[in-house]
Design a protein around this motif. Structure first.
Motif, PDB file in Angstrom:
ATOM      1  N   THR A   1       0.854  -1.182   0.000  1.00 24.23           N
ATOM      2  CA  THR A   1       0.000   0.000   0.000  1.00 24.23           C
ATOM      3  C   THR A   1       0.892   1.234   0.000  1.00 24.23           C
TER       4      THR A   1
ATOM      5  N   LYS B   1       1.312   3.064   2.375  1.00 26.75           N
ATOM      6  CA  LYS B   1       1.929   3.121   3.710  1.00 26.75           C
ATOM      7  C   LYS B   1       2.928   2.003   3.950  1.00 26.75           C
TER       8      LYS B   1
ATOM      9  N   LEU C   1       1.791  -5.342   3.684  1.00 22.58           N
ATOM     10  CA  LEU C   1       1.010  -6.144   4.613  1.00 22.58           C
ATOM     11  C   LEU C   1       1.684  -7.493   4.734  1.00 22.58           C
TER      12      LEU C   1
ATOM     13  N   HIS D   1      -7.079 -10.109   5.450  1.00 26.79           N
ATOM     14  CA  HIS D   1      -6.294  -8.971   5.940  1.00 26.79           C
ATOM     15  C   HIS D   1      -6.753  -8.573   7.333  1.00 26.79           C
ATOM     16  N   HIS D   2      -6.067  -7.599   7.899  1.00 26.89           N
ATOM     17  CA  HIS D   2      -6.482  -6.965   9.145  1.00 26.89           C
ATOM     18  C   HIS D   2      -7.129  -5.639   8.774  1.00 26.89           C
TER      19      HIS D   2
ATOM     20  N   GLU E   1      -7.722  -2.707   9.879  1.00 27.35           N
ATOM     21  CA  GLU E   1      -7.113  -1.385  10.052  1.00 27.35           C
ATOM     22  C   GLU E   1      -6.020  -1.103   9.022  1.00 27.35           C
ATOM     23  N   GLN E   2      -5.607  -2.122   8.270  1.00 28.06           N
ATOM     24  CA  GLN E   2      -4.515  -1.948   7.327  1.00 28.06           C
ATOM     25  C   GLN E   2      -4.955  -1.484   5.944  1.00 28.06           C
TER      26      GLN E   2
END
Length: 122
Positions: free
Chosen positions: A19, A21, A24, A41-42, A44-45
């Motif tokens: 991403t 940021k 993952l 996925h999680h 918040e990611q």
């Protein structure tokens, strides 16, 4: 607007997701189609409409990698729906042939179709 739908294939392989940021860790696909895929996925990611760079690697052949670009069009607690931003049908077909993957209906699993632009059909 293109509303093509394709068969959805249950496929669990490594997905290296990048991403804006960062990366993952430990992401895996849950299923894949010509127009997109679901990844675990999680929550918040990832964020809706976020552009992702994804590298798929099969468990039995780490040298065989598929680089894809997609956008998050659906989020649930542990699953993200990704719409491909380019036509990867040739790569998806190669991946499915190499992994000997069957459609969800052939595997006796619930069938849903993922359509481009986030439209879901059952």
């Amino acid at each position: 607007m293109d509303h093509r739908c394709g068969k959805r294939y249950a496929l669990s392989i490594n997905a290296n997701v990048k991403t804006i940021k960062g990366h993952l860790d430990n992401s895996r696909t849950r299923d894949i189609s010509e127009g997109g895929m679901s990844i675990e996925h999680h929550i918040e990611q990832l964020h809706m409409n976020e552009v992702l760079h994804i590298k798929l690697t099969s468990d039995d052949n780490a040298k065989q990698q598929y680089k894809l670009k997609g956008m998050v069009v659906h989020l649930s607690e542990d699953l993200a729906g990704i719409m491909f931003l380019r036509d990867y049908s040739v790569f998806i077909e190669q991946l499915l042939l190499k992994t000997n993957t069957k459609t969800k209906s052939e595997q006796n699993l619930p069938t849903k179709l993922i359509c481009r632009y986030g439209t879901l059909a059952e």
